[in-house]
Scaffold this motif. Structure first.
Motif, short mmCIF file in Angstrom:
data_model
loop_
_atom_site.label_atom_id
_atom_site.label_comp_id
_atom_site.label_asym_id
_atom_site.label_seq_id
_atom_site.Cartn_x
_atom_site.Cartn_y
_atom_site.Cartn_z
N GLU A 720 0.83 -1.21 0.00
CA GLU A 720 0.00 0.00 0.00
C GLU A 720 0.86 1.26 0.00
OE1 GLU A 720 -3.95 -1.67 2.38
OE2 GLU A 720 -2.21 -0.92 3.51
N MET A 721 2.02 1.19 0.61
CA MET A 721 2.90 2.35 0.64
C MET A 721 3.42 2.69 -0.76
SD MET A 721 3.25 3.50 3.85
CE MET A 721 4.87 4.15 4.19
N GLU A 722 3.42 1.74 -1.65
CA GLU A 722 3.89 1.97 -3.02
C GLU A 722 2.77 2.43 -3.94
OE1 GLU A 722 7.02 1.89 -3.98
OE2 GLU A 722 7.61 1.41 -1.92
N MET A 723 1.55 2.51 -3.44
CA MET A 723 0.42 2.94 -4.26
C MET A 723 0.32 4.47 -4.26
SD MET A 723 -2.36 -0.01 -3.19
CE MET A 723 -3.47 0.35 -4.56
N TYR A 724 -0.72 4.99 -4.92
CA TYR A 724 -0.88 6.43 -5.09
C TYR A 724 -2.25 6.87 -4.60
CZ TYR A 724 3.25 5.91 -8.01
OH TYR A 724 4.50 5.62 -8.46
N VAL A 725 -2.35 8.15 -4.31
CA VAL A 725 -3.61 8.73 -3.86
C VAL A 725 -3.86 10.01 -4.64
CG1 VAL A 725 -2.45 9.94 -1.95
CG2 VAL A 725 -4.92 9.55 -1.86
N ASP A 726 -5.09 10.17 -5.11
CA ASP A 726 -5.48 11.36 -5.88
C ASP A 726 -5.99 12.42 -4.91
OD1 ASP A 726 -6.26 13.20 -7.71
OD2 ASP A 726 -7.76 11.95 -8.71
N LEU A 727 -5.28 13.54 -4.84
CA LEU A 727 -5.62 14.60 -3.90
C LEU A 727 -6.53 15.67 -4.49
CD1 LEU A 727 -2.09 15.18 -2.28
CD2 LEU A 727 -3.89 13.59 -1.58
N HIS A 728 -6.77 15.64 -5.76
CA HIS A 728 -7.52 16.72 -6.42
C HIS A 728 -8.92 16.94 -5.85
CE1 HIS A 728 -4.41 15.90 -9.58
NE2 HIS A 728 -4.43 17.22 -9.63
N PRO A 729 -9.73 15.89 -5.66
CA PRO A 729 -11.10 16.15 -5.19
C PRO A 729 -11.17 16.73 -3.78
CG PRO A 729 -10.90 13.94 -6.13
CD PRO A 729 -9.53 14.45 -5.91
N PHE A 730 -10.11 16.59 -3.01
CA PHE A 730 -10.16 16.95 -1.60
C PHE A 730 -9.32 18.18 -1.26
CE2 PHE A 730 -10.35 12.38 -2.30
CZ PHE A 730 -11.63 12.10 -1.86
N ALA A 731 -8.62 18.71 -2.23
CA ALA A 731 -7.82 19.92 -2.02
C ALA A 731 -8.68 21.15 -2.24
CB ALA A 731 -6.62 19.93 -2.96
N ASN A 732 -8.50 22.15 -1.40
CA ASN A 732 -9.19 23.43 -1.56
C ASN A 732 -8.60 24.13 -2.76
OD1 ASN A 732 -10.45 25.89 -1.33
ND2 ASN A 732 -9.58 26.42 0.66
N ALA A 733 -9.37 24.18 -3.84
CA ALA A 733 -8.86 24.70 -5.11
C ALA A 733 -8.82 26.22 -5.14
CB ALA A 733 -9.72 24.18 -6.27
N SER A 734 -9.33 26.89 -4.11
CA SER A 734 -9.31 28.36 -4.09
C SER A 734 -8.81 28.87 -2.74
CB SER A 734 -10.70 28.90 -4.38
OG SER A 734 -11.64 28.38 -3.44
N PRO A 735 -7.60 28.51 -2.35
CA PRO A 735 -7.07 29.02 -1.09
C PRO A 735 -6.71 30.51 -1.20
CG PRO A 735 -5.36 27.83 -2.23
CD PRO A 735 -6.61 27.67 -3.05
N TYR A 736 -6.69 31.17 -0.08
CA TYR A 736 -6.29 32.58 -0.07
C TYR A 736 -4.78 32.66 -0.30
CZ TYR A 736 -10.84 34.16 1.56
OH TYR A 736 -12.18 34.45 1.66
N THR A 737 -4.38 33.52 -1.23
CA THR A 737 -2.97 33.70 -1.56
C THR A 737 -2.64 35.19 -1.57
OG1 THR A 737 -3.43 33.75 -3.94
CG2 THR A 737 -2.91 31.61 -2.96
N VAL A 738 -1.40 35.49 -1.25
CA VAL A 738 -0.89 36.87 -1.33
C VAL A 738 0.45 36.82 -2.04
CG1 VAL A 738 -2.10 37.69 0.72
CG2 VAL A 738 0.17 36.70 0.96
N VAL A 739 0.76 37.90 -2.72
CA VAL A 739 2.04 37.99 -3.41
C VAL A 739 3.12 38.35 -2.40
CG1 VAL A 739 1.83 40.43 -4.00
CG2 VAL A 739 3.17 38.90 -5.47
N GLU A 740 4.32 37.94 -2.64
CA GLU A 740 5.41 38.10 -1.66
C GLU A 740 5.71 39.55 -1.34
OE1 GLU A 740 9.39 37.26 -3.10
OE2 GLU A 740 8.61 37.11 -5.15
N THR A 741 5.31 40.49 -2.15
CA THR A 741 5.60 41.90 -1.91
C THR A 741 4.52 42.61 -1.09
OG1 THR A 741 4.59 42.42 -4.06
CG2 THR A 741 6.99 42.12 -4.00
N MET A 742 3.44 41.91 -0.72
CA MET A 742 2.41 42.54 0.09
C MET A 742 2.97 42.87 1.48
SD MET A 742 -1.31 41.08 1.36
CE MET A 742 -2.16 41.37 -0.19
N SER A 743 2.57 44.01 2.02
CA SER A 743 3.05 44.39 3.34
C SER A 743 2.51 43.42 4.39
CB SER A 743 2.64 45.82 3.68
OG SER A 743 1.25 45.88 3.95
N LEU A 744 3.28 43.21 5.43
CA LEU A 744 2.87 42.29 6.49
C LEU A 744 1.63 42.81 7.21
CD1 LEU A 744 3.69 39.64 7.88
CD2 LEU A 744 5.01 41.01 9.51
#
Length: 811
Positions: A720-744
């Protein structure tokens, strides 16, 4: 309660030598931190009650993955109606249960404390002063011993007020046991000044709990510690709300489908907010004040729908308490009928004051602000001293609590002997001298026809002492020396009593201390003011509360509901504004100081000025753990076992470029669920997605007070450790992101206002990994920021506060 700041992990390493002691309150245990690393971790430890526990953040953000969207689309109109109906129904139950608990606690307080004082007074009348002292001090010691043993061994989380813990929870801090059932039991059994004895129970149902509460209250005794009941009631209300919002329980067969709507942190947060409002409403019979307290002090997120539900909850509490009080006025509740809930209805007549009284009120507010900030300073230092005692083990904790109990009993019984006896006034509105429990004219050791004014205040319950201080037409009742002794005693004992390992609140001690200070000022002013001494006591209580707790609107309404007189509104508003403004120049409010000392990573509403000089790229730390959309099971298991992170970016290969693209974010709990269900693929090739047939919404629901699954519990074979798992259906496809230059500073506002747990930082120019790192609440803590940027500690960009030279700081 012991206090310490538990930023012991690597995210605060090296800050001790870099930080300016004037810009930050240095947490305890900072000498134990490593100086060799400045990397951050997603996990911390903090002092929860009296124990150091690991803490995480709550998932207030909705994970909008494919599975969530499909589940949401399948919900029909009936399910939406069920969801709304259940929310209002649970709010009704919260108000009903918290109101009942508040009444039962006060019923026990009035009868048990009253019986103790009656017995002691009878001994005094018989001139058996030694027996009177023993009948007063021994029950106090026994109850304090019992409270400290149960708290230290069963539920250390129940120690202290509970308001800092609940406030941190509503801010997004998840600490184990804050709102557990065991904590609720301890809060109910010891969270008041006069507590109810409960047998050591864990896992009782609600009905068994209430039954045990009623039975235990019959044999409980008063501790007479100068601690309050409002804080434990807020914690109790939050525990009740959390229990009702668990979304059912398989253990007790509560698996009704309707209850499953609330298996998420967002709905539980709303219920806990309503529970905290109900707690203040039950403690002070102040429904509007409780609502405003939850808005102003407790909640970090608020919306109009929550306002309506919290208002409904506090209204249920007020109606229930009113009904019980009407029953008790007929004399069916023993001594409770003569005292009842905290309600100082002493100003039914018009309160007269003029413009000439305003300068005196301003002075009262200024001095109250100074006293309140001094109170916060001393309490913070005393709690730090207590921590070094409490961290030695259970025995020193219990010994400290017993020592404070003995000291309190000696002072409360011995100090009235210093006051001279005064003749009873001929126009007294009640019997003089008072024989028994409550009243303005305590006889104590005086001859017939005389009373001891200091005993009328100090040898009494807190509620009766406040009632005597607030009373009108009693300007000649107390001596200057007696009032000064009472003020110093209350101020000192309230500082010393709070830190013991037992549930304790700060509201009532602050009211007693402030009222005695205000009345003393009124006695000094005398006939030069149009205000009577009772009104000065009310204003003094408001000024001290404002100087210590730094609330304005909620405190104003709570005091108005306590005194039942709207004519006091202008003066109370003025004194609260002045005292808060003065006290803010010295330090923060008491609950924020306790949270900082405990190590809770609380996100403030404001941003530190130096945060605008930094970008998110300056504080984000590496290395970053990434997963591919279709990942090898062995890789997932390895990462989960070697890190404590709770969120992982998911990336996909871009067929049009060598640079991968960000697909979304997946939570640690969801990965463990996938491994537990063994939803594996034999090859890394994408197949038809059958995730919706393998899983249900319940599988990914957030568990309540119970512990979630751990990676150590997952057993997988080599194949089982050599098998694979599909993460696409369970990943939050719209997480909040900020660009590295945004002020803290800008990122912190976004993080707090939305209630995030993870904030992804992406590069401005993508030439490698699509994600630079993940910001969590710990990355916004000043300790971590100043460890990375030591020069900022000496920056001129600080919050304006009065600074004292180091020579004036003994600790």
């Amino acid at each position: 309660m012991a206090t310490a700041a538990a930023f012991e992990n690597l995210n605060t390493a090296g800050v001790e030598g870099a930080q300016d002691p004037e810009s930050l309150t240095e947490p305890l245990l900072s000498h134990q931190r490593s100086r060799s690393s400045i990397s951050n971790s997603t996990s911390q430890v903090a002092l929860v009650g009296a124990d150091v526990c690991p803490i995480e953040s709550l998932d207030y953000e909705i994970a909008e993955n494919d599975f969530f969207k499909e589940d949401w689309r399948t919900r029909g109109r009936n399910q939406m109606i069920q969801y709304i109906f259940m929310k209002w129904s649970l709010c009704f139950l919260i108000g009903l249960i918290v109101g009942l608990i508040g009444f039962l606690n006060n019923l026990a307080v009035e009868n048990i404390a009253g019986t103790k004082f009656v017995v002691t007074s009878n001994m005094m009348l018989a001139n058996k002063f030694g027996m009177a002292f023993l009948s007063f001090s021994i029950p106090n010691l026994v109850l304090t011993l019992f409270a400290s043993i149960v708290t230290a061994t069963v539920a250390p989380v129940a120690a202290g007020s509970g308001i800092p813990e609940v406030k941190a929870y509503l801010n997004g801090v998840d600490a184990p046991g804050i709102l557990s059932f065991r904590t609720l039991v301890i809060k109910l059994s010891e969270g008041l000044r006069e507590y109810v004895n409960l047998d050591r129970v864990v896992g009782f149902k609600i009905t068994q709990l209430l039954l045990t509460l009623i039975i235990g209250s019959i044999s409980a005794v008063s501790s007479s510690l100068l601690v309050g009941k409002a804080g434990p009631m807020v914690h109790t209300g939050a525990c009740v709300a959390s229990l009702l919002g668990q979304g059912g329980s398989k253990k007790y067969g509560l698996t009704w489908k309707w209850l499953r709507f609330f298996k998420n942190d967002r709905d539980r947060r709303d219920f806990v907010t309503c529970g905290s409002a109900a707690g203040i409403a039950a403690a002070f019979r102040a429904p509007v004040g409780g609502l405003l307290f939850a808005i102003e002090e407790m909640a970090s997120w608020w919306r109009s729908a929550l306002l309506w539900r919290a208002f409904f909850t506090t209204a249920i509490v007020a109606i229930l308490l009113r009904a019980f009080i009407d029953i008790c006025k007929s004399g069916k509740c023993g001594l409770f009928g003569t005292g009842g809930l905290i309600m100082y209805d002493v100003y039914s007549a018009d309160a007269s004051y003029h413009l000439a009284d305003v300068p005196l009120v301003l002075l009262l507010g200024v001095v109250g602000g100074i006293l309140g900030s001094l109170y916060n300073f001393l309490l913070d230092k005393v709690l730090r001293i207590y921590n070094f005692i409490n961290e030695k083990g259970i025995a020193p904790k219990i010994f400290l609590a017993c020592t404070i109990s003995i000291l309190t009993s000696c002072l409360l019984f011995g100090l009235p002997w210093l006051a001279s006896c005064r003749p009873c006034p001929s126009d007294a509105s009640e019997a003089c001298p008072t024989i028994g429990r409550s009243g303005n004219y305590k006889k104590f050791q005086c001859a017939p026809g005389y009373y001891n004014d200091l005993a009328s205040l100090i040898f009494n319950t807190n509620d009766d002492a406040i009632r005597n201080l607030f009373s009108k037409d009693t300007d000649k009742e107390f001596q200057h020396s007696s009032m000064l002794i009472f003020f110093v005693t209350c101020f000192s004992l309230s500082v010393l009593s709070y830190g013991i390992v037992a549930p304790a609140g700060l509201f009532v001690p602050a009211i007693v201390t402030g009222a005695s200070y205000g009345r003393f000022v009124g006695m000094l002013v005398g006939s030069h003011s149009n205000l009577n001494h009772g009104l000065y006591a009310v204003l003094g209580a408001a000024s001290f509360l404002g100087g210590s707790m730094r609330m304005t609107v909620s405190l104003c309404v709570i005091i108005l509901e306590l005194t039942n007189n709207l004519l006091l509104l202008p003066m109370i508003m003025l004194v609260l504004l002045i005292s808060k403004t003065v006290a803010d120049a010295f330090n923060g409010n008491i609950y924020d100081l306790i949270m900082k000392a405990k190590g809770f990573p609380y996100l403030e509403t404001h941003v530190e000025p130096y945060m605008r000089q930094l970008t998110v790229g300056d504080v984000v730390t590496a290395p970053l753990q990434l997963f591919h959309g279709i990942e090898k099971v062995g890789n997932v298991v390895h990462v989960l076992r070697t890190t404590r992170h709770n969120g992982f970016p998911v990336i996909d290969e871009n067929p049009l470029s060598e640079t991968p693209v960000l697909y979304g974010l997946i939570l640690r709990a969801h990965l463990i669920t996938l491994l537990k269900k063994k939803a594996f693929l034999p090859t890394p090739n994408p197949t038809v997605n059958d995730a919706f047939s393998q899983f249900s919404a319940v599988d990914f629901a957030k568990r309540g007070s119970g512990n979630g699954d751990k990676i150590e519990d997952i057993k997988l074979s080599e194949e089982e450790m050599e098998m694979y798992v599909d993460l696409h259906p369970f990943a939050n496809a719209s997480p909040y992101t900020v660009v590295e230059t945004m002020s803290l500073a800008k990122a912190l506002i976004l993080f707090r206002e939305v209630g995030l747990r993870h904030l992804l930082v992406i590069p401005k120019i993508s030439n490698g990994s699509p994600v630079m790192g993940i910001l969590t609440r710990h990355d916004f803590m000043p300790e971590h920021i100043l460890a990375l940027n030591p020069l900022l500690a000496r920056s001129r960009w600080k919050r304006l506060r009065i600074r004292f030279p180091p020579s004036l700081k003994p600790f």
